[in-house]
Motif scaffolding. Sequence first.
Motif, PDB file in Angstrom:
ATOM      1  N   LEU A 193       0.853  -1.178   0.000  1.00 48.59           N
ATOM      2  CA  LEU A 193       0.000   0.000   0.000  1.00 48.59           C
ATOM      3  C   LEU A 193       0.892   1.233   0.000  1.00 48.59           C
ATOM      4  CD1 LEU A 193      -2.784   1.462   0.522  1.00 48.59           C
ATOM      5  CD2 LEU A 193      -2.281   1.177   2.959  1.00 48.59           C
ATOM      6  N   SER A 194       0.609   2.158  -0.915  1.00 45.84           N
ATOM      7  CA  SER A 194       1.394   3.393  -1.005  1.00 45.84           C
ATOM      8  C   SER A 194       0.493   4.579  -0.720  1.00 45.84           C
ATOM      9  CB  SER A 194       2.025   3.534  -2.395  1.00 45.84           C
ATOM     10  OG  SER A 194       2.978   2.515  -2.629  1.00 45.84           O
ATOM     11  N   LEU A 195       0.964   5.461   0.151  1.00 47.67           N
ATOM     12  CA  LEU A 195       0.249   6.693   0.492  1.00 47.67           C
ATOM     13  C   LEU A 195       1.174   7.868   0.213  1.00 47.67           C
ATOM     14  CD1 LEU A 195      -1.055   5.587   4.025  1.00 47.67           C
ATOM     15  CD2 LEU A 195      -2.291   5.396   1.865  1.00 47.67           C
ATOM     16  N   SER A 196       0.651   8.906  -0.399  1.00 51.85           N
ATOM     17  CA  SER A 196       1.473  10.085  -0.668  1.00 51.85           C
ATOM     18  C   SER A 196       0.643  11.346  -0.484  1.00 51.85           C
ATOM     19  CB  SER A 196       2.052  10.037  -2.085  1.00 51.85           C
ATOM     20  OG  SER A 196       1.020  10.020  -3.055  1.00 51.85           O
ATOM     21  N   PHE A 197       1.262  12.357   0.115  1.00 54.85           N
ATOM     22  CA  PHE A 197       0.581  13.630   0.351  1.00 54.85           C
ATOM     23  C   PHE A 197       1.649  14.716   0.416  1.00 54.85           C
ATOM     24  CE2 PHE A 197      -1.180  16.906   3.199  1.00 54.85           C
ATOM     25  CZ  PHE A 197      -2.325  17.230   2.471  1.00 54.85           C
ATOM     26  N   LEU A 198       1.486  15.712  -0.459  1.00 52.51           N
ATOM     27  CA  LEU A 198       2.481  16.779  -0.566  1.00 52.51           C
ATOM     28  C   LEU A 198       3.859  16.172  -0.825  1.00 52.51           C
ATOM     29  CD1 LEU A 198       1.210  19.168   2.274  1.00 52.51           C
ATOM     30  CD2 LEU A 198       0.796  19.321  -0.198  1.00 52.51           C
ATOM     31  N   ASN A 199       4.818  16.371   0.061  1.00 58.48           N
ATOM     32  CA  ASN A 199       6.173  15.849  -0.152  1.00 58.48           C
ATOM     33  C   ASN A 199       6.467  14.585   0.647  1.00 58.48           C
ATOM     34  OD1 ASN A 199       6.527  19.185   0.004  1.00 58.48           O
ATOM     35  ND2 ASN A 199       7.397  18.203  -1.811  1.00 58.48           N
ATOM     36  N   ILE A 200       5.452  14.010   1.257  1.00 55.45           N
ATOM     37  CA  ILE A 200       5.644  12.853   2.136  1.00 55.45           C
ATOM     38  C   ILE A 200       4.982  11.627   1.517  1.00 55.45           C
ATOM     39  CG2 ILE A 200       5.161  11.868   4.409  1.00 55.45           C
ATOM     40  CD1 ILE A 200       5.171  14.696   5.519  1.00 55.45           C
ATOM     41  N   SER A 201       5.661  10.489   1.554  1.00 60.45           N
ATOM     42  CA  SER A 201       5.095   9.231   1.071  1.00 60.45           C
ATOM     43  C   SER A 201       5.362   8.124   2.087  1.00 60.45           C
ATOM     44  CB  SER A 201       5.681   8.845  -0.289  1.00 60.45           C
ATOM     45  OG  SER A 201       7.080   8.625  -0.200  1.00 60.45           O
ATOM     46  N   ILE A 202       4.417   7.218   2.181  1.00 55.85           N
ATOM     47  CA  ILE A 202       4.520   6.058   3.071  1.00 55.85           C
ATOM     48  C   ILE A 202       4.255   4.807   2.247  1.00 55.85           C
ATOM     49  CG2 ILE A 202       3.592   4.884   5.109  1.00 55.85           C
ATOM     50  CD1 ILE A 202       2.713   7.624   6.149  1.00 55.85           C
ATOM     51  N   ASN A 203       5.099   3.827   2.407  1.00 57.66           N
ATOM     52  CA  ASN A 203       4.907   2.559   1.691  1.00 57.66           C
ATOM     53  C   ASN A 203       4.967   1.398   2.682  1.00 57.66           C
ATOM     54  OD1 ASN A 203       4.744   1.050  -0.950  1.00 57.66           O
ATOM     55  ND2 ASN A 203       6.615   0.148  -0.111  1.00 57.66           N
ATOM     56  N   LEU A 204       3.927   0.597   2.722  1.00 51.64           N
ATOM     57  CA  LEU A 204       3.884  -0.623   3.514  1.00 51.64           C
ATOM     58  C   LEU A 204       3.834  -1.791   2.554  1.00 51.64           C
ATOM     59  CD1 LEU A 204       1.282   0.335   6.285  1.00 51.64           C
ATOM     60  CD2 LEU A 204       3.768   0.151   6.545  1.00 51.64           C
ATOM     61  N   SER A 205       4.720  -2.751   2.700  1.00 55.32           N
ATOM     62  CA  SER A 205       4.770  -3.881   1.775  1.00 55.32           C
ATOM     63  C   SER A 205       4.916  -5.186   2.544  1.00 55.32           C
ATOM     64  CB  SER A 205       5.933  -3.725   0.789  1.00 55.32           C
ATOM     65  OG  SER A 205       7.184  -3.713   1.477  1.00 55.32           O
ATOM     66  N   HIS A 206       4.453  -6.261   1.922  1.00 55.49           N
ATOM     67  CA  HIS A 206       4.583  -7.581   2.532  1.00 55.49           C
ATOM     68  C   HIS A 206       5.217  -8.534   1.537  1.00 55.49           C
ATOM     69  CE1 HIS A 206       1.623 -10.249   0.503  1.00 55.49           C
ATOM     70  NE2 HIS A 206       1.128  -9.090   0.108  1.00 55.49           N
ATOM     71  N   ASN A 207       5.808  -9.589   2.056  1.00 63.06           N
ATOM     72  CA  ASN A 207       6.461 -10.610   1.236  1.00 63.06           C
ATOM     73  C   ASN A 207       6.124 -11.967   1.822  1.00 63.06           C
ATOM     74  OD1 ASN A 207       8.218 -12.291  -0.190  1.00 63.06           O
ATOM     75  ND2 ASN A 207       9.781 -10.699  -0.339  1.00 63.06           N
ATOM     76  N   TYR A 208       5.262 -12.728   1.133  1.00 63.02           N
ATOM     77  CA  TYR A 208       4.820 -14.040   1.626  1.00 63.02           C
ATOM     78  C   TYR A 208       5.522 -15.144   0.851  1.00 63.02           C
ATOM     79  CZ  TYR A 208       1.997 -18.205   2.390  1.00 63.02           C
ATOM     80  OH  TYR A 208       1.604 -19.483   2.691  1.00 63.02           O
ATOM     81  N   THR A 209       6.013 -16.151   1.582  1.00 61.80           N
ATOM     82  CA  THR A 209       6.648 -17.325   0.988  1.00 61.80           C
ATOM     83  C   THR A 209       6.051 -18.571   1.619  1.00 61.80           C
ATOM     84  OG1 THR A 209       8.736 -16.118   0.673  1.00 61.80           O
ATOM     85  CG2 THR A 209       8.831 -18.523   0.576  1.00 61.80           C
ATOM     86  N   SER A 210       5.522 -19.468   0.791  1.00 54.93           N
ATOM     87  CA  SER A 210       4.984 -20.721   1.319  1.00 54.93           C
ATOM     88  C   SER A 210       6.124 -21.672   1.657  1.00 54.93           C
ATOM     89  CB  SER A 210       4.022 -21.365   0.313  1.00 54.93           C
ATOM     90  OG  SER A 210       4.713 -21.741  -0.872  1.00 54.93           O
ATOM     91  N   SER A 211       5.814 -22.808   2.256  1.00 57.90           N
ATOM     92  CA  SER A 211       6.845 -23.750   2.691  1.00 57.90           C
ATOM     93  C   SER A 211       7.586 -24.344   1.494  1.00 57.90           C
ATOM     94  CB  SER A 211       6.227 -24.866   3.537  1.00 57.90           C
ATOM     95  OG  SER A 211       5.311 -25.622   2.763  1.00 57.90           O
ATOM     96  N   PHE A 212       8.824 -24.767   1.724  1.00 55.16           N
ATOM     97  CA  PHE A 212       9.638 -25.370   0.668  1.00 55.16           C
ATOM     98  C   PHE A 212      10.624 -26.347   1.300  1.00 55.16           C
ATOM     99  CE2 PHE A 212      11.525 -21.328   1.963  1.00 55.16           C
ATOM    100  CZ  PHE A 212      12.813 -21.702   2.301  1.00 55.16           C
ATOM    101  N   TYR A 213      11.109 -27.288   0.496  1.00 56.02           N
ATOM    102  CA  TYR A 213      12.117 -28.242   0.966  1.00 56.02           C
ATOM    103  C   TYR A 213      13.465 -27.542   1.090  1.00 56.02           C
ATOM    104  CZ  TYR A 213       8.879 -32.076  -0.028  1.00 56.02           C
ATOM    105  OH  TYR A 213       7.795 -32.921  -0.021  1.00 56.02           O
ATOM    106  N   TYR A 214      14.194 -27.885   2.160  1.00 54.51           N
ATOM    107  CA  TYR A 214      15.510 -27.290   2.360  1.00 54.51           C
ATOM    108  C   TYR A 214      16.540 -27.832   1.376  1.00 54.51           C
ATOM    109  CZ  TYR A 214      13.971 -25.347   6.861  1.00 54.51           C
ATOM    110  OH  TYR A 214      13.325 -24.643   7.841  1.00 54.51           O
ATOM    111  N   ASP A 215      16.471 -29.123   1.066  1.00 54.66           N
ATOM    112  CA  ASP A 215      17.438 -29.712   0.149  1.00 54.66           C
ATOM    113  C   ASP A 215      16.783 -30.841  -0.617  1.00 54.66           C
ATOM    114  OD1 ASP A 215      17.489 -31.965   1.876  1.00 54.66           O
ATOM    115  OD2 ASP A 215      19.134 -31.123   3.028  1.00 54.66           O
ATOM    116  N   GLU A 216      17.559 -31.439  -1.525  1.00 55.86           N
ATOM    117  CA  GLU A 216      16.992 -32.461  -2.406  1.00 55.86           C
ATOM    118  C   GLU A 216      16.924 -33.846  -1.764  1.00 55.86           C
ATOM    119  OE1 GLU A 216      15.735 -31.283  -4.919  1.00 55.86           O
ATOM    120  OE2 GLU A 216      16.886 -29.583  -5.646  1.00 55.86           O
ATOM    121  N   GLN A 217      17.796 -34.127  -0.782  1.00 54.27           N
ATOM    122  CA  GLN A 217      17.898 -35.498  -0.289  1.00 54.27           C
ATOM    123  C   GLN A 217      17.164 -35.760   1.015  1.00 54.27           C
ATOM    124  OE1 GLN A 217      20.506 -33.364  -0.411  1.00 54.27           O
ATOM    125  NE2 GLN A 217      21.982 -33.758   1.211  1.00 54.27           N
TER     126      GLN A 217
END
Length: 204
Positions: free
Chosen positions: A101-125
């Motif tokens: 989500l990005s908010l901006s007003f006059l010379n000020i801006s605020i950005n809130l972001s998320h990064n989601y990662t589902s489960s995964f295998y650590y290695d092949e074996q």
Amino acid sequence: KNFSAILSAHYTYRIKPQIRLSYQLDPQDPTSFDYYTINTDSGYSYGLESSFKFIINKYISIYENISINKTNLSPFIYLNDKVIGDRSFAHAPEILMYGGLSLSFLNISINLSHNYTSSFYYDEQNNFKSNPYNILDGELKYEKNGFIVSIFVKNIFDTIYTTRGYYFSLEPPLLEEDTLIYDQKLYTIFGNPRELGFGVSFNF
């Protein structure tokens, strides 16, 4: 144009893909932990990727990027006696999401972001997997006449999450009936904790 979106699909088939495996030659010697590379018969991946941006008004906009990906690695023999594979690649989460989500007003801006990662295998074996996690970041920025001051926070909620895992013998052995038993355990590496910082720049 207040709304934009992109949708794409992909499919990849790999012949004899290379994978990197780890092993421990001597369970009594942790320094004998090493890696080697082999080729399996085949592998494939397919999925969808989408992104969109919605400009609510001149002050507020939201955006999101989503990736859904399925992978498969053919079975192979590990250290001449263990058949593994026939599952997804290591470090290949099925779902990745990034947005904010990005908010901006006059010379000020605020950005809130998320990064989601589902489960995964650590290695092949091995079949050890990470837990899914979602990281929230934030930034406050002031801009005027080419002068920029920013304050940021990464991993706002100080979420604990793992990025890598290794399975081998490291701790001193146990003595059972005059026999030394070396237990293999999973050791994980954690992602970065909360970070705070600021920056100053000038464009001319």
